[in-house]
Design a protein around this motif. Sequence first.
Motif, PDB file in Angstrom:
ATOM      1  N   UNK A  59       0.850  -1.196   0.000  1.00 16.77           N
ATOM      2  CA  UNK A  59       0.000   0.000   0.000  1.00 16.77           C
ATOM      3  C   UNK A  59       0.880   1.238   0.000  1.00 16.77           C
ATOM      4  N   UNK A  60       0.293   2.367  -0.420  1.00 16.37           N
ATOM      5  CA  UNK A  60       1.033   3.629  -0.424  1.00 16.37           C
ATOM      6  C   UNK A  60       0.707   4.411   0.843  1.00 16.37           C
ATOM      7  N   UNK A  61       1.737   5.012   1.420  1.00 17.47           N
ATOM      8  CA  UNK A  61       1.564   5.873   2.586  1.00 17.47           C
ATOM      9  C   UNK A  61       1.939   7.293   2.177  1.00 17.47           C
ATOM     10  N   UNK A  62       1.049   8.253   2.464  1.00 13.50           N
ATOM     11  CA  UNK A  62       1.311   9.616   2.018  1.00 13.50           C
ATOM     12  C   UNK A  62       1.146  10.615   3.157  1.00 13.50           C
ATOM     13  N   UNK A  63       1.828  11.738   3.020  1.00 15.28           N
ATOM     14  CA  UNK A  63       1.600  12.846   3.962  1.00 15.28           C
ATOM     15  C   UNK A  63       0.963  14.022   3.213  1.00 15.28           C
ATOM     16  N   UNK A 123       5.072   6.832  -0.354  1.00 15.01           N
ATOM     17  CA  UNK A 123       6.059   5.770  -0.316  1.00 15.01           C
ATOM     18  C   UNK A 123       5.288   4.449  -0.359  1.00 15.01           C
ATOM     19  N   UNK A 124       5.752   3.497  -1.205  1.00 19.02           N
ATOM     20  CA  UNK A 124       5.068   2.210  -1.288  1.00 19.02           C
ATOM     21  C   UNK A 124       5.631   1.258  -0.229  1.00 19.02           C
ATOM     22  N   UNK A 125       4.720   0.694   0.575  1.00 17.23           N
ATOM     23  CA  UNK A 125       5.129  -0.156   1.690  1.00 17.23           C
ATOM     24  C   UNK A 125       4.738  -1.599   1.386  1.00 17.23           C
ATOM     25  N   UNK A 126       5.659  -2.532   1.644  1.00 18.26           N
ATOM     26  CA  UNK A 126       5.359  -3.954   1.528  1.00 18.26           C
ATOM     27  C   UNK A 126       5.392  -4.556   2.930  1.00 18.26           C
ATOM     28  N   UNK A 183       4.275   2.587  10.088  1.00 18.56           N
ATOM     29  CA  UNK A 183       4.914   1.325   9.718  1.00 18.56           C
ATOM     30  C   UNK A 183       6.371   1.374  10.179  1.00 18.56           C
ATOM     31  N   UNK A 184       6.816   0.260  10.756  1.00 17.52           N
ATOM     32  CA  UNK A 184       8.180   0.175  11.264  1.00 17.52           C
ATOM     33  C   UNK A 184       8.948  -0.773  10.352  1.00 17.52           C
ATOM     34  N   UNK A 185      10.073  -0.319   9.841  1.00 24.10           N
ATOM     35  CA  UNK A 185      10.842  -1.169   8.931  1.00 24.10           C
ATOM     36  C   UNK A 185      12.014  -0.417   8.340  1.00 24.10           C
ATOM     37  N   UNK A 205      11.504   5.290  -3.060  1.00 20.72           N
ATOM     38  CA  UNK A 205      10.091   5.353  -2.715  1.00 20.72           C
ATOM     39  C   UNK A 205       9.561   4.010  -2.227  1.00 20.72           C
ATOM     40  N   UNK A 206      10.455   3.133  -1.780  1.00 21.05           N
ATOM     41  CA  UNK A 206      10.010   1.800  -1.349  1.00 21.05           C
ATOM     42  C   UNK A 206      10.436   1.529   0.094  1.00 21.05           C
ATOM     43  N   UNK A 207       9.574   0.799   0.777  1.00 20.47           N
ATOM     44  CA  UNK A 207       9.755   0.586   2.209  1.00 20.47           C
ATOM     45  C   UNK A 207       9.302  -0.833   2.526  1.00 20.47           C
ATOM     46  N   UNK A 208      10.085  -1.588   3.294  1.00 20.09           N
ATOM     47  CA  UNK A 208       9.653  -2.907   3.747  1.00 20.09           C
ATOM     48  C   UNK A 208       9.358  -2.837   5.243  1.00 20.09           C
TER      49      UNK A 208
END
Lengths: 161, 49, 265
Positions: free
Chosen positions: A77-81, A86-89, A106-108, A114-117
Amino acid sequence: MTRKTRRLWLVLICIACFGTAIGLILRAFSSDIVFFVTPSQIVASPPPDHRLVKLGGMVVAGSVHYSKHKETPVVTFDVTDGRTAVTVTYQGILPDLFREGQSVIVIGTVTSKHRFTASEVLAKHDETYMPKEVADALRKSGKWDPRFGPPPPDIWHSNQN
Amino acid sequence: MTHPVFIIASYGITFIIVTVLSVEAALRLRRARTQLTVLEKNTSHSSNL
Amino acid sequence: MPDSIPPRSCTSHTMITRTRHFFHYYANPGRFYHISTRIQPYVTYSALFFTFIGLGWGLFFSPPDWQQGDTVRIMYIHVPTAILASAGYAALALCGLSTLVWQHPLANLAAMEIAPVGACATALCLITGSLRGKPMWGTYWVWDARLTSVLILFFLYLGHISLIRAFEDKQRGYQAAAILALAGVIDLPIIKFSVDWWNTLHQPDSITLTRAPTISRSMLWPLILSMLGFSLGFCALVFARLRAAILEVRIRALLFPSHRRSNIV
């Protein structure tokens, strides 16, 4: 000035000095006290690899995709402010409050620009409390759609019940 | 989306803590009162409380 | 004030004297005992009445929240205990000020009796908050500014409880605890504004002095009633403990008439 008045002033001055000291310390460490960073902060100055960061923002409507990887559910999913996304997996079970338009933390680790695990997803709930019927009525009348963020502050003046 | 366990646990623990505090305060007050009555009966000078 | 210097304003001077007399009059332990004995049943029964109505309404008749569902019912305990945790500490600090400046015997006893009740309120606030955090946020605990500052408040209470009992000479215990209570006051604004100053997992306050509450009225009323009930209950508990403490001082004075006064009061 009697002895008691002098003692009173002494105590008050001590509290004021101590308060100022604590206030200055908190001000100095203000950036460490914040619980999460926003997507635009991460994109502007990416943290070093493998460093655990807490990213906070709103889940973008229509960006949630579920899939499966060896029996465990995987969600992206995408997280925005409001400025950057940023796309989160994430692999695992999501909290009950997770939905489109919800604020999440999300913690990771950051994998690319633009990608986040994420290893953990926490849902934040806002300070508005209302019965389900009221929320449904607001959505039907078109005043507010929960998929696009928290309710606007002015609905409390028009819709008190 | 109901979590009865968490709700029951919250109300339960609140009830327990409030009950313990109330019973403790009531017993302490009663003990102090009886002890003071006995002591004042034994001492000659009357209390000015 | 020496006789040679006339008071700047006659009215304010008499007002201060009158307030001072008022506090001296009611702060006398014996007089406080009589008054609190008379009002104790009213406080106790109205506390029970409002708590039962508030919690019963919240538990069975208020609607579930649109995002939190039934778990929102924990709020009817969490919010009143959170307010009492801070209010109790503010009372403790006022007692501390009174101990250090005016050396009131009633303030010493009050500080000793308020702290355990306040610590219980803080513990309840932390426990119910954590029980609400697990199903809602997905975690029992995080180290965000709001949660951490309330945990610090709990440790301040524990420190106060042990410090006030740590000395052979009771007066020194009262003074040390008073200093701790006054220093800890800094934590109260930090708790209050932590959700505005820093970003936190905890949501901002729904009821504030500056804007309309962001709670639907069907949930606001049971919350207000339980806040009233819990506050009256806090007063009832403190009154009962304080009355017992006043009697215990009297008992010690009768049992050990030869002891130094500072070991009795």
